[in-house]
Design a protein around this motif. Sequence first.
Motif, mmCIF file in Angstrom:
data_model
loop_
_atom_site.group_PDB
_atom_site.id
_atom_site.type_symbol
_atom_site.label_atom_id
_atom_site.label_comp_id
_atom_site.label_asym_id
_atom_site.label_seq_id
_atom_site.Cartn_x
_atom_site.Cartn_y
_atom_site.Cartn_z
ATOM 1 N N THR A 356 53.922 23.492 23.277
ATOM 2 C CA THR A 356 53.825 24.258 24.518
ATOM 3 C C THR A 356 54.051 25.755 24.311
ATOM 4 O O THR A 356 53.521 26.577 25.066
ATOM 5 C CB THR A 356 54.790 23.682 25.581
ATOM 6 N N SER A 357 54.785 26.126 23.255
ATOM 7 C CA SER A 357 54.920 27.577 23.012
ATOM 8 C C SER A 357 53.549 28.171 22.662
ATOM 9 O O SER A 357 53.232 29.294 23.061
ATOM 10 C CB SER A 357 55.954 27.862 21.908
ATOM 11 N N HIS A 380 44.489 16.098 24.955
ATOM 12 C CA HIS A 380 45.426 15.047 25.321
ATOM 13 C C HIS A 380 46.858 15.561 25.239
ATOM 14 O O HIS A 380 47.156 16.415 24.417
ATOM 15 C CB HIS A 380 45.238 13.848 24.391
ATOM 16 N N LYS A 381 47.696 14.991 26.100
ATOM 17 C CA LYS A 381 49.079 15.441 26.216
ATOM 18 C C LYS A 381 50.008 14.359 25.697
ATOM 19 O O LYS A 381 49.752 13.162 25.903
ATOM 20 C CB LYS A 381 49.366 15.683 27.712
ATOM 21 N N ALA A 382 51.072 14.772 24.996
ATOM 22 C CA ALA A 382 52.092 13.821 24.528
ATOM 23 C C ALA A 382 53.444 14.494 24.708
ATOM 24 O O ALA A 382 53.595 15.675 24.395
ATOM 25 C CB ALA A 382 51.865 13.484 23.065
ATOM 26 N N ASP A 387 55.313 10.868 19.927
ATOM 27 C CA ASP A 387 54.213 10.291 20.711
ATOM 28 C C ASP A 387 52.850 10.672 20.134
ATOM 29 O O ASP A 387 51.926 9.860 20.121
ATOM 30 C CB ASP A 387 54.310 10.755 22.175
ATOM 31 N N VAL A 388 52.758 11.920 19.676
ATOM 32 C CA VAL A 388 51.494 12.344 19.042
ATOM 33 C C VAL A 388 51.184 11.415 17.869
ATOM 34 O O VAL A 388 50.058 10.926 17.717
ATOM 35 C CB VAL A 388 51.583 13.803 18.531
ATOM 36 N N ALA A 389 52.217 11.150 17.057
ATOM 37 C CA ALA A 389 52.048 10.291 15.883
ATOM 38 C C ALA A 389 51.627 8.882 16.293
ATOM 39 O O ALA A 389 50.687 8.304 15.743
ATOM 40 C CB ALA A 389 53.334 10.258 15.067
ATOM 41 N N LYS A 390 52.317 8.368 17.300
ATOM 42 C CA LYS A 390 52.059 7.013 17.772
ATOM 43 C C LYS A 390 50.633 6.867 18.306
ATOM 44 O O LYS A 390 49.916 5.914 17.995
ATOM 45 C CB LYS A 390 53.055 6.713 18.906
ATOM 46 N N MET A 391 50.228 7.836 19.116
ATOM 47 C CA MET A 391 48.914 7.764 19.760
ATOM 48 C C MET A 391 47.768 7.836 18.754
ATOM 49 O O MET A 391 46.652 7.429 19.042
ATOM 50 C CB MET A 391 48.765 8.910 20.773
ATOM 51 N N TRP A 434 53.429 18.262 23.828
ATOM 52 C CA TRP A 434 52.477 18.619 22.782
ATOM 53 C C TRP A 434 51.054 18.301 23.253
ATOM 54 O O TRP A 434 50.863 17.440 24.114
ATOM 55 C CB TRP A 434 52.783 17.841 21.494
ATOM 56 N N TYR A 435 50.120 18.975 22.674
ATOM 57 C CA TYR A 435 48.715 18.768 23.063
ATOM 58 C C TYR A 435 47.863 18.607 21.814
ATOM 59 O O TYR A 435 48.162 19.213 20.780
ATOM 60 C CB TYR A 435 48.206 19.960 23.870
ATOM 61 N N PHE A 436 46.834 17.789 21.922
ATOM 62 C CA PHE A 436 45.911 17.686 20.782
ATOM 63 C C PHE A 436 44.486 17.393 21.250
ATOM 64 O O PHE A 436 44.280 16.849 22.335
ATOM 65 C CB PHE A 436 46.379 16.617 19.773
ATOM 66 N N SER A 437 43.527 17.779 20.423
ATOM 67 C CA SER A 437 42.124 17.393 20.626
ATOM 68 C C SER A 437 41.598 16.859 19.304
ATOM 69 O O SER A 437 42.158 17.146 18.242
ATOM 70 C CB SER A 437 41.291 18.601 21.061
#
Lengths: 512, 512
Positions: A356-357, A380-382, A387-391, A434-437
């Motif tokens: 988020t920073s 996507h948001k975690a 959670d990022v790792a899990k997803m 956290w966010y990822f694409s």
Amino acid sequence: MTDLNRRHFLAAGAAATAGAMLSGPAQAAAPKDPMPAKWDETYDVVVIGSGFAGLAAAIEAKAAGSTVAVLEKMPTYGGNSIINGGILSVPGNAPQKALGVKDSPQLLAEDIIREGQGLNYPEKVKLMAREAYPTWEWTVKTLGVEYMDKVGQEGGHSVPRFLYTKNGSGSAVVQKEVDYLAKQGVKVRTRCYVETIIRDADGRVKGLKVRDGYRFPKADSGKVKYIKASKAVVLCYGGFGADVKFRTKYDPKLTAKFDTTNQPGATSELWRETARIGCTQIQQDWIQCGPWNSPEEKGMGIALYFAQGAAATRGLWVDCATGKRFVNELANRKVRADAVINLNNEGHKCIALADTSATDAWKVARPGMLEKELTAGVVHKADTLEDVAKMNNIPLAALKKSVDDYNKALAAKSGDEMGRTFFPKAQPMAKGPWYFSYLSPKVHHCMGGLQTDIQGRVIGIVDDQPIPGLYAAGESTGGVHGAVRLGSCATLDCLVNGRIAGKAAAAEKAWG
Amino acid sequence: MTDLNRRHFLAAGAAATAGAMLSGPAQAAAPKDPMPAKWDETYDVVVIGSGFAGLAAAIEAKAAGSTVAVLEKMPTYGGNSIINGGILSVPGNAPQKALGVKDSPQLLAEDIIREGQGLNYPEKVKLMAREAYPTWEWTVKTLGVEYMDKVGQEGGHSVPRFLYTKNGSGSAVVQKEVDYLAKQGVKVRTRCYVETIIRDADGRVKGLKVRDGYRFPKADSGKVKYIKASKAVVLCYGGFGADVKFRTKYDPKLTAKFDTTNQPGATSELWRETARIGCTQIQQDWIQCGPWNSPEEKGMGIALYFAQGAAATRGLWVDCATGKRFVNELANRKVRADAVINLNNEGHKCIALADTSATDAWKVARPGMLEKELTAGVVHKADTLEDVAKMNNIPLAALKKSVDDYNKALAAKSGDEMGRTFFPKAQPMAKGPWYFSYLSPKVHHCMGGLQTDIQGRVIGIVDDQPIPGLYAAGESTGGVHGAVRLGSCATLDCLVNGRIAGKAAAAEKAWG
């Protein structure tokens, strides 16, 4: 008499009547296209294509007092420019200075030639870099384009240096160009397809055979008309990224399994036609994939803004199979796209990751974009890194180490392990959510194209001389970007060289 | 009436007489070259160029019962082939087996595509790799070419796999091809320059306008004749490495400051002419520099045999400014040439270095060559490693460390620090005297060229269809080697695809 023989006989007879046994290089050079019995319309300058380059050419030709037509084969104007990210390389801009970034046209030119692997025409690069700041000023003062008061960084640039439009799209520039032209009485003519560039026996381009009311991609749609260009034709027809058959001639890897960021009209008809009339085309095999695209949306999409602006600039790109970084996130597009493609081919997913920073810093730059991307389901948001790792089935310890290593290097101001330069005022990655694409490169830009001289004149393949009455600019040309186009330099190329070509075309002497 | 207008008027008038207002893609595609009133000579198959490919095409066309002419613009036959190193990739050859090297056509194809960066046409590569062994057999059994009973290794190949002629030159193959053709009554016609490839309005290539008795490079020398090709023209005119103006269109870096390994006739006339008649040309910007050449001799020279066979294979390449290795000596030619060029540009000299254990092993493979190179002054002798350092201003401790590190890795069978694979039976570097040559890359091979299908038919740029009556093979074509041609694969390409094109040309139906 076989059909083949009869056709030969007829053709030979016709040629004999027309003066067979012509010989020598001058006659051989020109394709001797049949001239129409009558021209349906006449303009001083006819521009093909309505992206950044074509519109800029038209504006300058009109300003120089020429009558101008702008022809666009698609039902809407703007080509790839209107769906581009609206970023423009401007060394010496105010937001750079506010961040303490030192930059110059020379540094931009060095970046372009280094990443272009020296396939660039150096004089073209230097001219473009020199013209960057004045061209940006022209878009502001003459056209009224509005930019954010922020600077961003694309791969391969040694410093942050791009400015971007307030609406975050090239449409902001295209629309202002179209509006400006309309005020001068020039309206872009859509659904007008150029079938033949008529080059006469004297070597000069005289005009065009078009299909007015054309319905892309129907070859025989529209009404045939002949348009005379008294001074010149300016070719700004763009690239061929959406044309699988043509692109695989030059780069057989880029099969239909690769999506493209391009609009559907980015096809090869005029690449073929300019080759037919004897134009030199160079470096067509350098076809760039955008490294930041997402497989979760069609075409250019919007996930790339996050992947570049938040993750590549202030976050990480991660191989889900290993939890490790795999490339300098600010390397040039070829380096990054190749890295992702290689991992994708091994069955590895890759993500662009930001905390988020990072998104907070980036949100100021692109207000509303993150929400739009989340709604579209392409970012996507975690809540946590766990959670990022899990997803994504990422080994957690390795992922944590990647983040820790980055944070340590940032704090210590030591070298980044992948050789990336830290973005000014970048923060450690620690703040959730956290966010990822996901990353999946798509065919994006054709670096090669028509060989032109510094005035935009198209060079012939037979004798290396400019083809009279023919100019070009933008993605239809080659030799500017060399092997790898840097982000934010396409708009620059189109505007700078479109204007040059438009001015030069208007300064031509009319042929008749 | 201005001169320009008058020319326009005349041309327009002529076109009108010939049936102006022709339209549609079919007419647009063909350049409608004027047919001669009378053909001076007629052959079924006319081959342009007398290197490996052209001669192989002629042999096969003749064997299939066609009448054949082989045209060569230079005063002597053989093109670049006759000055090439005479090395041929043959996976599965006997000397490989004797050394315990495992190889296959599939491994060769993988090497070619990997190093070619996937710009290769995969089916062409697989075909060539499959045909390697039978083609080598054909050169032995049909032509009588003699090879050494040794295997060598060029850069980019994962195993040693090239065989080479007893005289250490491509001339051994060219001469046998020429002799074979002579026995069939076909004599290479030198000083016969092709000025125009006559493509008729029906799209078919019908014949050639030539200058017989041509004196290279005088454009207007020789007597104009028209040669009819009843079945087909086969284009084997080679690359353009010696043509500075043309090569800098595609790669602006390769200015006149770069020497070339090519014969002076490796120029662009037919590259321009085939573009004019609508052939597709691809990947012309991939122009290879030979990394192993010496600045102490002109052209191809002979130092390269030492630099590759002794130093790259069983010795080291060293940056004189640092005493360190700077590249995997068995990397592909692009990687190595770029590495040397970059150091040369920084003012660093680079040497290829071998001790006597390396030259002893290599001397068996190339008897007499070392003496020849020493006499020519392009390979230099030093009693000790200290002397090597002294003669070249190399930091001695660093140079010793480079040799020691290599020897340790070799003894331990651990990885080489540059990623090189150790040559089978390579010995530690320790035995004086030592030998070295200087490195300075020269323009060597054009990877790009005409797009052809698997039968060697040339593909048109307008419609992607084969141009009737037109075939091509060898360096004039593109898409086989991709980004980087591997050493010992040019001869292979030329022989395999020359034969295919010759056979297919002979199987064409005569047009009249």
